[in-house]
Design a protein around this motif. Structure first.
Motif, PDB file in Angstrom:
ATOM      1  N   UNK A 175       0.790  -1.214   0.000  1.00 31.01           N
ATOM      2  CA  UNK A 175       0.000   0.000   0.000  1.00 31.01           C
ATOM      3  C   UNK A 175       0.823   1.266   0.000  1.00 31.01           C
ATOM      4  N   UNK A 176       2.078   1.154  -0.423  1.00 30.31           N
ATOM      5  CA  UNK A 176       2.965   2.321  -0.393  1.00 30.31           C
ATOM      6  C   UNK A 176       2.790   3.184  -1.621  1.00 30.31           C
ATOM      7  N   UNK A 177       2.582   2.564  -2.776  1.00 29.51           N
ATOM      8  CA  UNK A 177       2.565   3.326  -4.018  1.00 29.51           C
ATOM      9  C   UNK A 177       1.547   2.729  -4.967  1.00 29.51           C
ATOM     10  N   UNK A 178       0.890   3.574  -5.712  1.00 34.58           N
ATOM     11  CA  UNK A 178      -0.072   3.108  -6.692  1.00 34.58           C
ATOM     12  C   UNK A 178       0.368   3.592  -8.072  1.00 34.58           C
ATOM     13  N   UNK A 179       0.613   2.653  -8.978  1.00 33.81           N
ATOM     14  CA  UNK A 179       1.080   2.992 -10.314  1.00 33.81           C
ATOM     15  C   UNK A 179      -0.090   3.467 -11.161  1.00 33.81           C
ATOM     16  N   UNK A 180       0.142   4.529 -11.952  1.00 33.73           N
ATOM     17  CA  UNK A 180      -0.915   5.111 -12.765  1.00 33.73           C
ATOM     18  C   UNK A 180      -0.418   5.383 -14.176  1.00 33.73           C
ATOM     19  N   UNK A 181      -1.362   5.714 -15.061  1.00 31.27           N
ATOM     20  CA  UNK A 181      -1.036   6.195 -16.399  1.00 31.27           C
ATOM     21  C   UNK A 181      -0.213   5.225 -17.211  1.00 31.27           C
ATOM     22  N   UNK A 182       0.789   5.764 -17.935  1.00 29.77           N
ATOM     23  CA  UNK A 182       1.597   4.959 -18.834  1.00 29.77           C
ATOM     24  C   UNK A 182       2.390   3.909 -18.074  1.00 29.77           C
ATOM     25  N   UNK A 183       2.811   4.259 -16.845  1.00 27.33           N
ATOM     26  CA  UNK A 183       3.556   3.293 -16.040  1.00 27.33           C
ATOM     27  C   UNK A 183       2.692   2.081 -15.717  1.00 27.33           C
ATOM     28  N   UNK A 184       1.411   2.324 -15.455  1.00 23.88           N
ATOM     29  CA  UNK A 184       0.504   1.228 -15.163  1.00 23.88           C
ATOM     30  C   UNK A 184       0.332   0.331 -16.391  1.00 23.88           C
ATOM     31  N   UNK A 185       0.215   0.930 -17.570  1.00 17.96           N
ATOM     32  CA  UNK A 185       0.072   0.140 -18.795  1.00 17.96           C
ATOM     33  C   UNK A 185       1.316  -0.707 -19.045  1.00 17.96           C
ATOM     34  N   UNK A 186       2.486  -0.119 -18.804  1.00 15.10           N
ATOM     35  CA  UNK A 186       3.733  -0.869 -18.981  1.00 15.10           C
ATOM     36  C   UNK A 186       3.817  -2.007 -17.971  1.00 15.10           C
ATOM     37  N   UNK A 187       3.402  -1.741 -16.751  1.00 18.94           N
ATOM     38  CA  UNK A 187       3.444  -2.776 -15.720  1.00 18.94           C
ATOM     39  C   UNK A 187       2.522  -3.935 -16.082  1.00 18.94           C
ATOM     40  N   UNK A 188       1.341  -3.626 -16.567  1.00 13.50           N
ATOM     41  CA  UNK A 188       0.412  -4.692 -16.943  1.00 13.50           C
ATOM     42  C   UNK A 188       0.992  -5.569 -18.046  1.00 13.50           C
ATOM     43  N   UNK A 189       1.694  -4.939 -18.983  1.00 13.50           N
ATOM     44  CA  UNK A 189       2.294  -5.672 -20.098  1.00 13.50           C
ATOM     45  C   UNK A 189       3.414  -6.587 -19.617  1.00 13.50           C
ATOM     46  N   UNK A 190       4.157  -6.160 -18.605  1.00 20.42           N
ATOM     47  CA  UNK A 190       5.332  -6.906 -18.154  1.00 20.42           C
ATOM     48  C   UNK A 190       5.181  -7.436 -16.726  1.00 20.42           C
TER      49      UNK A 190
END
Length: 323
Positions: A228-243
Motif C-alpha cells: 500500500x505504499x505506491x499506486x502505479x498510474x497512467x503509462x507506467x501502469x500500462x507498462x506494468x500490466x504488459x510486463x
C-alpha cells in the motif's frame, strides 16, 4: 565510492551520476541542496542537468537551483564534474533551440549564468539536430572550448549512426568529438544494445543510462503496491500490466539474492559494456541512499544469466536479426 574514466577521456567520474530533473518541480530547493551535499559527501562527483529542466514555464529553474548551491562555496563547484544539456526551446526567438552555432553560443552563456559558473565540464546535445551540419556544430563547440567555457562534449538520445557521423566529422577536424552518450537503458528497455552500445565501444564513448529503474517499475513496484505504499498510474501502469509476470519473477529473484529490486537493477547496469554511470534522479534523501547502496551489490555470472532470461536483451546488429 568507485571512480572510472568517462569514455576514452582522462576525466574521472563516480560510478553513479546524480540526475537533477526533479529539483524544483518535485523537490523543493532546500531539500535539493541537502541531497546535493549528501551526494558530494558520499563521493558522487558527477552531476547532470539540462537547460530545460524545471517544467513548463520554469525552464532553467533546475540550473538556477544548482547555481545557488555552487554559490554557497565550500569548493562545491571544484569538487563537481558538471554536465548540462542544450537543444530544447528556451525562448520564442527563431534561433532559441536546437544546435545551430548561434543557439550553442546563446544557450551556453545562459546556462553558465544560471549555474553561476564560468565553465561546464561536459556540454551535451540533448537530441540530434537533423538540420544543422556537424561541421557547424563542432566549429561552435571548438570556439567554446577555446574560450574555456566547456571541456568535453556529450550526446543524449542519439542513434548509433548519429554517433558515427558525429565522430567521423570530429576526426576530420582533428577534434575529440563526443566522450559520452545518455540513453534510456535498463532491464526492461535494452534497445541500445543493438547499435548504440557497439558504436560507443568503437568510438570510446561512456554510456550514461537514464531511467535506470524504468520510472520505478524495477524498484519493487509490486511489493510496494502490496504494502500500500505506491499506486502505479497512467503509462507506467500500462507498462506494468504488459510486463507484470516478468516484473514479479524479477522481484522474486532479487529476494533470492537478498537484495532490493532497485539495487539489482542498478548493479546490473554497472556490469554492462561501455556503461560509465547510471543517472539516478532522487526526489528524496532516502532514494539517494538506496541508489548508493546498489554500489555494494555484486552479481555473479549465474545471476547475470538469470536476469537475461527474465528480461531478454539483444545481440549487436545485424547479428540480432540475421544469421
Amino acid at each position: 565510492m568507485e571512480y572510472t574514466h568517462l569514455g576514452r577521456s582522462g576525466l574521472k567520474v563516480s560510478r553513479l551520476c546524480l540526475g537533477t530533473m526533479n529539483f524544483g518541480p518535485q523537490t523543493a530547493e532546500p531539500e535539493a541542496h541537502s541531497i546535493l551535499d549528501s551526494a558530494l559527501d558520499s563521493g558522487i562527483n558527477f552531476i547532470d542537468t539540462a537547460n530545460v529542466y524545471g517544467g513548463k514555464g520554469r525552464r532553467g529553474w533546475t540550473e538556477e537551483i544548482l547555481g545557488r548551491w555552487f554559490a554557497q562555496g565550500g569548493e562545491r563547484r571544484e569538487r563537481t564534474v558538471l554536465a548540462t544539456k542544450l537543444y530544447g526551446t528556451m525562448t520564442d526567438r527563431p534561433n532559441g533551440s536546437k544546435l545551430s552555432a548561434l543557439n550553442i553560443r546563446h544557450a551556453l552563456d545562459a546556462s553558465l549564468k544560471r549555474l553561476q559558473t564560468d565553465y561546464v565540464d561536459v556540454y551535451q546535445f540533448h537530441h540530434i539536430d537533423r538540420n544543422t551540419p556537424w561541421d557547424e556544430i563542432w566549429q561552435a563547440m571548438d570556439v567554446a572550448v577555446q574560450q574555456g567555457k566547456i571541456l568535453y562534449a556529450g550526446s543524449s538520445n542519439f542513434a548509433g549512426w548519429h554517433i558515427a557521423r558525429a565522430q567521423e566529422s570530429a576526426v576530420r577536424r582533428h577534434g575529440n568529438g563526443l566522450v559520452s552518450e545518455q540513453s534510456i537503458y535498463n532491464l526492461l528497455t535494452r534497445n541500445i544494445e543493438l547499435e548504440v552500445i557497439p558504436a560507443a565501444l568503437e568510438y570510446g564513448l561512456g554510456i550514461l543510462p537514464w531511467s535506470p529503474l524504468h520510472g520505478g517499475l524495477l524498484g519493487g513496484v509490486l511489493q510496494q503496491e502490496r504494502d500500500g505504499v505506491r499506486r502505479t498510474e497512467g503509462r507506467a501502469l500500462a507498462t506494468l500490466k504488459k510486463h507484470e509476470e516478468q516484473v514479479r519473477e524479477y522481484e522474486d529473484f532479487a529476494g533470492e539474492l537478498g537484495h532490493q529490486p532497485g539495487d539489482v537493477a542498478l548493479a546490473w547496469l554497472l556490469h554492462q559494456p561501455a556503461v560509465t554511470a547510471p543517472i539516478v534522479g532522487p526526489r528524496t534523501q532516502g532514494q539517494l541512499d538506496a541508489a548508493i547502496r546498489a554500489l555494494e551489490v555484486s552479481l555473479d555470472a549465474g545471476a547475470l544469466t538469470r536476469l537475461d532470461q527474465i528480461f531478454p536483451g539483444h545481440r549487436t546488429a545485424p547479428e540480432d536479426y540475421a544469421w
